[in-house]
Design a protein around this motif. Structure first.
Motif, mmCIF file in Angstrom:
data_model
loop_
_atom_site.group_PDB
_atom_site.id
_atom_site.type_symbol
_atom_site.label_atom_id
_atom_site.label_comp_id
_atom_site.label_asym_id
_atom_site.label_seq_id
_atom_site.Cartn_x
_atom_site.Cartn_y
_atom_site.Cartn_z
ATOM 1 N N ARG A 254 38.863 26.598 46.465
ATOM 2 C CA ARG A 254 39.620 26.815 45.230
ATOM 3 C C ARG A 254 39.238 28.138 44.584
ATOM 4 O O ARG A 254 40.098 28.910 44.146
ATOM 5 C CB ARG A 254 39.362 25.653 44.271
ATOM 6 C CG ARG A 254 40.087 25.785 42.939
ATOM 7 C CD ARG A 254 39.795 24.588 42.051
ATOM 8 N NE ARG A 254 40.440 24.722 40.758
ATOM 9 C CZ ARG A 254 40.339 23.856 39.781
ATOM 10 N NH1 ARG A 254 39.610 22.761 39.963
ATOM 11 N NH2 ARG A 254 40.947 24.052 38.636
ATOM 12 N N GLU A 255 37.938 28.394 44.504
ATOM 13 C CA GLU A 255 37.436 29.639 43.931
ATOM 14 C C GLU A 255 37.974 30.834 44.700
ATOM 15 O O GLU A 255 38.406 31.839 44.108
ATOM 16 C CB GLU A 255 35.904 29.592 44.005
ATOM 17 C CG GLU A 255 35.180 30.566 43.126
ATOM 18 C CD GLU A 255 33.683 30.306 43.184
ATOM 19 O OE1 GLU A 255 33.086 30.131 42.113
ATOM 20 O OE2 GLU A 255 33.111 30.253 44.299
ATOM 21 N N GLN A 257 40.760 31.083 46.489
ATOM 22 C CA GLN A 257 42.182 31.301 46.243
ATOM 23 C C GLN A 257 42.436 31.840 44.838
ATOM 24 O O GLN A 257 43.250 32.752 44.644
ATOM 25 C CB GLN A 257 42.946 29.981 46.444
ATOM 26 C CG GLN A 257 44.464 30.148 46.499
ATOM 27 C CD GLN A 257 44.916 30.984 47.680
ATOM 28 O OE1 GLN A 257 44.599 30.680 48.826
ATOM 29 N NE2 GLN A 257 45.628 32.069 47.408
ATOM 30 N N GLU A 258 41.729 31.307 43.856
ATOM 31 C CA GLU A 258 41.934 31.743 42.474
ATOM 32 C C GLU A 258 41.564 33.215 42.296
ATOM 33 O O GLU A 258 42.279 33.970 41.636
ATOM 34 C CB GLU A 258 41.107 30.875 41.516
ATOM 35 C CG GLU A 258 41.664 29.466 41.336
ATOM 36 C CD GLU A 258 40.790 28.613 40.436
ATOM 37 O OE1 GLU A 258 39.661 29.045 40.114
ATOM 38 O OE2 GLU A 258 41.231 27.502 40.065
ATOM 39 N N ILE A 259 40.454 33.625 42.893
ATOM 40 C CA ILE A 259 40.021 35.021 42.756
ATOM 41 C C ILE A 259 40.988 35.967 43.461
ATOM 42 O O ILE A 259 41.367 37.006 42.913
ATOM 43 C CB ILE A 259 38.587 35.190 43.294
ATOM 44 C CG1 ILE A 259 37.599 34.477 42.373
ATOM 45 C CG2 ILE A 259 38.221 36.672 43.422
ATOM 46 C CD1 ILE A 259 36.181 34.446 42.891
ATOM 47 N N ASP A 261 44.154 35.446 44.120
ATOM 48 C CA ASP A 261 45.413 35.467 43.355
ATOM 49 C C ASP A 261 45.279 36.351 42.119
ATOM 50 O O ASP A 261 46.191 37.136 41.793
ATOM 51 C CB ASP A 261 45.792 34.042 42.924
ATOM 52 C CG ASP A 261 46.275 33.192 44.086
ATOM 53 O OD1 ASP A 261 46.576 33.759 45.154
ATOM 54 O OD2 ASP A 261 46.337 31.954 43.933
ATOM 55 N N HIS A 262 44.163 36.234 41.426
ATOM 56 C CA HIS A 262 43.932 37.043 40.223
ATOM 57 C C HIS A 262 43.940 38.539 40.565
ATOM 58 O O HIS A 262 44.597 39.337 39.891
ATOM 59 C CB HIS A 262 42.590 36.645 39.598
ATOM 60 C CG HIS A 262 42.157 37.522 38.468
ATOM 61 N ND1 HIS A 262 42.710 37.453 37.206
ATOM 62 C CD2 HIS A 262 41.220 38.509 38.401
ATOM 63 C CE1 HIS A 262 42.143 38.348 36.416
ATOM 64 N NE2 HIS A 262 41.224 39.003 37.123
#
Length: 579
Positions: A254-255, A257-259, A261-262
């Motif tokens: 999750r971390e 993908q979130e990073i 994407d950001h």
């Protein structure tokens, strides 16, 4: 002259090496190949860091040892991940490009097992496999290992870190006892010594630069910033060094993908690589990365194992690994082929102890550096932009285009135009709006000083031998640990759940007696062990297999979870036996 000639390889193999441009063997190849080609093949251990040519060290002599008239599977190469398996198989296929009688197949999870079964029906002398898929094929009777003469355990330490010990035991039980085993690894933890003792007979051991546990071409650096500011700090380094090309390691999918994407939403060339992606998606991401279509690959440890990409300038650690040996594997992806590389760790103020432990463990010195301020970024970007303009060769079409644009700029002075151009450059840094100018923190804030000592109000890292293989989730584990220890759930944070174990933080002051609470506790007949991550269980006299409490108690009969009996929570961890 091809110096591989001196190692005893056949003319057919030397011919391929000439075609591939191989001239000088690496140290591990120079020492391993002659021994593996000896008339009486014996077990072998090769210790060398990632990127030192271990595949050719075992692959070239393996090819020369195959009996081409025998169509059975004679050699098995086990790799921890599909990426490494595919990479190893590709090299072996390249090495046998002038030998049509020798067939190499690779099998791994995430791809069609039907297609792999069909491929294995052809005569296949060498099989490269990941343990999980290989076991599946064995149980389906799609592959026979009773004629295997050579077993290669590649990146053995990584396989153990990923929890494949039982799978390896199971697989080797299907191979003949008189087989020869070759083990290659970057490190030699106690678990590997157990494999050596169990499966190998008087092995020859070759170690390359074991005293130099880290590549001298890698500079090890770290910054101290708040956990919430780590991505902002990363952006500043990307802005400051536009030529940076690297891999950033994160703890969770999750971390990751979130990073990514950001960063992508802010215009940075970054993509994620993790286990939730399909095989086709993973291959597409890696293709783009190798073709330099992106600047940064954001990956989990498991997804990145086996990645082999040239010319990486940086390896960045969003979170340092719980298993410090994994740091060597991560950082070893830069600083290859004589080129310099940087391994940069982003740590919060409480993680100074990990840096100190790494320095001692891998015999390197870390340099503490500062996160660039916004003012430094602006200055650097404008200076780079000005230099680019000055050194740009004017295109022949520029004069014609300028004629059409001239009227639009008549009301602006040269200074006005330059100010607007400068503003467009500063607009690139809009992601920094709302951030502090200085993101640097002192290690003494939050509990860790330069020596890694803890102060009141911080936490300690703990280990428990329960993982995803037990069907556990974070919520299950929090409730379970709280229920057994009698400590409030709020003091347990920062969980990292792996296949066969998990790590978590416990607020200091609430961790006293925590390990003792689990004495005699069992899950499905397995003694549960909890101990400080920086302490060996033997020091406390309570290892997982040597627990003083009786194991005759009945198990939970399922995954650990809270009993829901409403026990009062208290600090300090009261002693409690639970079956």
């Amino acid at each position: 002259m091809n110096n591989f000639n001196k190692l005893g390889l056949s003319s057919k193999v030397i011919e391929v090496l000439d075609q591939l441009g191989f001239e000088n063997p690496t140290p591990i190849q120079e020492q391993a190949i002659p021994y593996l080609l000896s008339n009486t093949p014996t077990d072998f251990i090769g210790l060398a860091q990632t990127g030192t040519g271990k595949t050719a060290a075992f692959g070239l002599p393996l090819i020369d040892r195959i009996d081409l008239d025998d169509k059975s599977t004679q050699a098995l190469v086990m790799a921890p991940t599909r990426e490494l398996g595919m990479q190893t198989a590709k090299q072996l296929v390249d090495f046998t490009s002038n030998n049509k009688k020798l067939n190499v197949e690779v099998v791994y999870g995430g791809a069609s097992i039907t297609t792999q079964i069909k491929a294995l029906k052809k005569p296949t002398q060498i099989v490269v496999a990941t343990p999980g898929r290989l076991l599946d094929l064995i149980k389906r009777k799609a592959i026979k290992l009773d004629q295997v003469q050579y077993v290669v355990l590649d990146e053995a330490d990584e396989m153990l870190n990923m929890g494949f010990k039982e799978d390896i035991d199971d697989i080797l039980s299907y191979t003949p006892e008189e087989r020869v085993t070759w083990l290659f690894s970057a490190t030699m933890p106690p678990e590997i010594r157990k494999i050596v003792k169990k499966y190998m007979k008087d092995p020859k051991e070759v170690s390359i630069n074991t005293k130099e546990k880290s590549n001298k071409d890698i500079s090890h650096k770290y910054v101290v910033t708040k956990t919430a500011d780590k991505v902002a700090a990363l952006r500043r380094f990307l802005d400051l060094q536009p030529d940076m090309r690297g891999i950033m390691f994160c703890r969770t999918r999750r971390e990751t993908q979130e990073i990514s994407d950001h960063l992508g939403n802010l215009g940075y060339g970054a993509e994620a690589l993790h286990g939730d992606l399909s095989q086709a998606q993973r291959e597409a991401v890696m293709k783009r990365f190798k073709m330099r279509s992106m600047q940064l690959l954001v990956a989990t440890d498991v997804a990145a194992r086996g990645i082999d990409v040239n010319d990486l300038t940086h390896v960045i650690h969003h979170t340092l690994p719980d298993q410090l040996e994994s740091y060597t594997h991560r950082s070893g992806r830069t600083g290859r082929a004589g080129k310099k590389g940087v391994s940069l760790a982003l740590i919060n103020p409480r993680e100074g102890r990990k840096i100190s432990m790494l320095e001692k463990k891998i015999n390197v010195k870390f340099e503490k550096i500062e996160v660039p301020t916004t003012e430094a970024l602006k200055s650097t970007r404008i200076n780079n932009w000005a230099s680019l303009i000055i050194n740009t060769k004017v295109d022949e079409q520029a004069d014609e285009i300028l004629k059409h644009l001239h009227g639009q700029f008549e009301h602006l002075s040269k200074e006005d135009i330059l100010k607007r151009l400068i503003t467009t450059q500063l607009d690139h840094l809009t992601g920094n709006e709302g951030e502090d100018n200085d993101l640097n923190e002192s290690q003494k804030q939050g509990g860790g000083d330069e020596g890694g000592r803890k102060k009141k109000g911080t936490s300690n890292r703990f280990f428990i031998n329960i993982g995803t293989m037990d069907g556990i989730t974070k919520a299950d584990l929090v409730h379970y640990i709280s229920d057994v220890s009698g400590v409030d759930r709020k003091v347990f944070t920062d969980f990292s759940i792996q296949k066969s174990c998990a790590f978590f933080n416990v607020e200091k002051g609430y961790d006293k007696g925590l390990s003792e609470c689990f004495e005699g506790v069992e899950v499905e007949g397995r003694a549960i062990r909890v101990n400080r991550d920086d302490e060996m269980p033997e020091k406390k006299g309570k290892g997982g297999g040597g627990n003083r409490a009786s194991r005759r108690a009945k198990s939970h009969g399922g995954k650990p979870r809270s009993s829901g009996r409403g026990r009062s929570h208290r600090g300090g961890g009261g002693r409690r036996r639970r079956n």
